[in-house]
Design a protein around this motif. Structure first.
Motif, short mmCIF file in Angstrom:
data_model
loop_
_atom_site.label_atom_id
_atom_site.label_comp_id
_atom_site.label_asym_id
_atom_site.label_seq_id
_atom_site.Cartn_x
_atom_site.Cartn_y
_atom_site.Cartn_z
N TYR A 158 0.81 -1.21 0.00
CA TYR A 158 0.00 0.00 0.00
C TYR A 158 0.85 1.27 0.00
O TYR A 158 0.35 2.35 0.30
CB TYR A 158 -0.95 0.00 1.21
CG TYR A 158 -2.15 -0.90 1.02
CD1 TYR A 158 -3.33 -0.40 0.51
CD2 TYR A 158 -2.07 -2.25 1.35
CE1 TYR A 158 -4.44 -1.23 0.34
CE2 TYR A 158 -3.16 -3.09 1.17
CZ TYR A 158 -4.35 -2.58 0.66
OH TYR A 158 -5.45 -3.39 0.48
N GLN A 159 2.12 1.15 -0.36
CA GLN A 159 2.98 2.33 -0.40
C GLN A 159 2.61 3.23 -1.57
O GLN A 159 2.09 2.78 -2.60
CB GLN A 159 4.45 1.91 -0.51
CG GLN A 159 4.82 1.13 -1.75
CD GLN A 159 6.28 0.72 -1.75
OE1 GLN A 159 7.17 1.58 -1.87
NE2 GLN A 159 6.56 -0.59 -1.60
N THR A 160 2.86 4.51 -1.39
CA THR A 160 2.60 5.49 -2.44
C THR A 160 3.92 6.09 -2.92
O THR A 160 4.97 5.90 -2.29
CB THR A 160 1.68 6.62 -1.92
OG1 THR A 160 2.34 7.31 -0.86
CG2 THR A 160 0.37 6.04 -1.42
N ALA A 163 -0.92 3.94 2.33
CA ALA A 163 -2.38 4.01 2.30
C ALA A 163 -2.95 2.97 3.26
O ALA A 163 -2.39 1.88 3.41
CB ALA A 163 -2.89 3.78 0.88
N THR A 167 -4.22 7.57 5.29
CA THR A 167 -2.81 7.29 5.04
C THR A 167 -1.99 7.47 6.31
O THR A 167 -2.38 8.20 7.22
CB THR A 167 -2.23 8.22 3.97
OG1 THR A 167 -2.37 9.57 4.40
CG2 THR A 167 -2.92 8.03 2.63
#
Length: 432
Positions: free
Chosen positions: A400-402, A408, A422
């Motif tokens: 879930y990394q941005t 996230a 987040t």
């Protein structure tokens, strides 16, 4: 632990099972040890019977005035008494030697377990979900955690040495949310009873689940002789210790969220960076105690309970059946669930679920009374991760990394985080 009577009755089956484990045949040696023990017990019983008979004859000899015979009988009784006393000690040694030999033998695999020397012989059962795609190079969890300023391995090392971590702020909160989510899922939806067990246990508890005597180096021991639990499997399974269940009481399903402590002996150089392999970590453990005929079906159910965690989190994973060479000491069959980690570009174990048959129950004398039958049977035990919290955190972070290094929050966890979207990132300084 094995029943020597069963080995005597099924030596070829026993040796074939050991062969699948990559071990030499042992039935002949064990039967020889048991023969020596039985022969000694017979001699001891004969000596006790003769001592009792001679003691009665002393009175008769004295009554008839035969002092010479009486003295001879007294001398014989004294010798027999000495033999019996020494013989009882020898019996204890022979019995202990046999039990020690039996306790060092791993469980026999079920017939459908793939045979092979190591993890290369494991068999994939299924894959679930899709790999996430990124328009940037995904980072590993420790890069993300350190970049957010919420994961500190250096501070932990100053306090405790390697294989520890300090987490703070949003990551600590995310870790806690994962643990609460898992416990709620396993208790409210899957029927496990939440339990808070001791984290320190005695020798017999660790022996009962087969970590002792073979794996003592993998454990931490306190100065007063107790052990820090390597997994809540130990205290949860020991809830069945020396119990006789009524048929209607089974299956017993219990779960616990606990810290776990492992020395990681033999893992030098493996997963040194990050928190994949720690001396201290949290895990939600699942334990079932069942009737003998129900344990294989219970294993499938348990794996499904663990899988549901990953499904709710939207994580890509696969299930594999471990080979005979990769399977744990006490298991008859094991499924590993491996989650996809984009930062490593590979699957990594996040849960392991095993059926042990009556292997642990014999060590703990855990039995049940089958409905409509005479006599008692040994229970069957199962254990599994439902799941490892730290590894779940790693999986969430990496999947879930941005692009800006934030994490996230999966939809399933938002209720546990007050709706937070987040962890970290420019629009969410509150993540720290």
């Amino acid at each position: 632990m094995f029943d020597i009577k069963w080995i005597r009755d099924n030596p070829q089956t026993f040796d074939r099972g050991l062969e699948k484990r990559g071990l030499p045949p042992l039935s002949a040696k064990l039967i020889e040890m048991d023969d020596a023990r039985r022969a000694h017990i017979t001699k001891l019983q004969d000596a006790q019977e003769r001592r009792n008979a001679a003691s009665k004859e002393i009175g008769k000899a004295k009554g008839s005035g035969d002092e010479e015979k009486a003295q001879a009988l007294i001398d014989e009784v004294a010798k027999l008494k000495s033999f019996v006393q020494g013989g009882e000690e020898e019996e204890r040694k022979l019995t202990a030697g046999l039990e020690e030999a039996l306790s060092a033998i791993p469980n026999l695999p079920l017939d459908d377990v793939p045979v092979g020397p190591d993890e290369d012989a494991n068999v994939e059962v299924r894959r679930v979900g899709d790999k996430p795609s990124f328009d940037f190079a995904p980072k590993e969890h420790f890069e993300l955690g350190e970049g957010l300023g919420l994961m500190d391995f250096e501070a932990a090392a100053k306090m405790a040495g390697s294989r520890f971590v300090v987490m703070q702020g949003g990551l600590a909160r995310l870790h806690r949310a994962l643990a609460q989510f898992m416990v709620d899922l396993q208790t409210l939806e899957h029927g496990y009873t939440e339990t808070i067990p001791p984290l320190l246990v005695r020798d017999e508890a660790v022996y009962g689940t087969a970590q002792l005597p073979k794996f003592a180096e993998d454990l931490f021991k306190t100065t007063d002789g107790r052990w820090l639990i390597p997994t809540a499997e130990v205290p949860l399974t020991n809830l069945a210790r020396e119990r006789i269940f009524e048929d209607a009481e089974l299956p017993m399903r219990v779960t616990a969220l606990t810290p776990c402590f492992r020395s990681e002996a033999g893992s030098a150089g493996r997963d040194v960076r990050g928190m994949l392999r720690q001396h201290q970590f949290d895990k939600v453990e699942l334990v079932s105690v069942t009737r003998a005929e129900d344990s294989v079906d219970e294993l499938e159910r348990m794996v499904g309970c663990a899988e549901e965690v990953l499904k709710r989190l939207g994580l890509h994973y696969r299930v594999v059946t471990l080979s005979t060479g990769d399977m744990g000491f006490g298991a008859r069959k094991t499924y590993d669930i491996e989650v996809w980690l984009p930062g490593q570009d590979m699957f990594r174990e996040i849960s392991s679920c095993s059926v042990c048959g009556d292997f642990q129950a014999r060590r703990m004398n855990a039995r049940y009374r089958p409905s409509g039958e005479k006599g008692l049977k040994f229970c069957h035990t199962l254990n599994g991760s439902g799941i490892a919290v730290g590894r779940a955190l790693i999986a969430v972070m990496e999947n879930y990394q941005t692009a800006d290094g934030a994490i996230a929050v999966p939809e399933a966890l938002k209720p546990y985080l007050g709706g937070l979207d987040t962890i970290g990132g420019p629009q969410n300084t509150g993540g720290k």
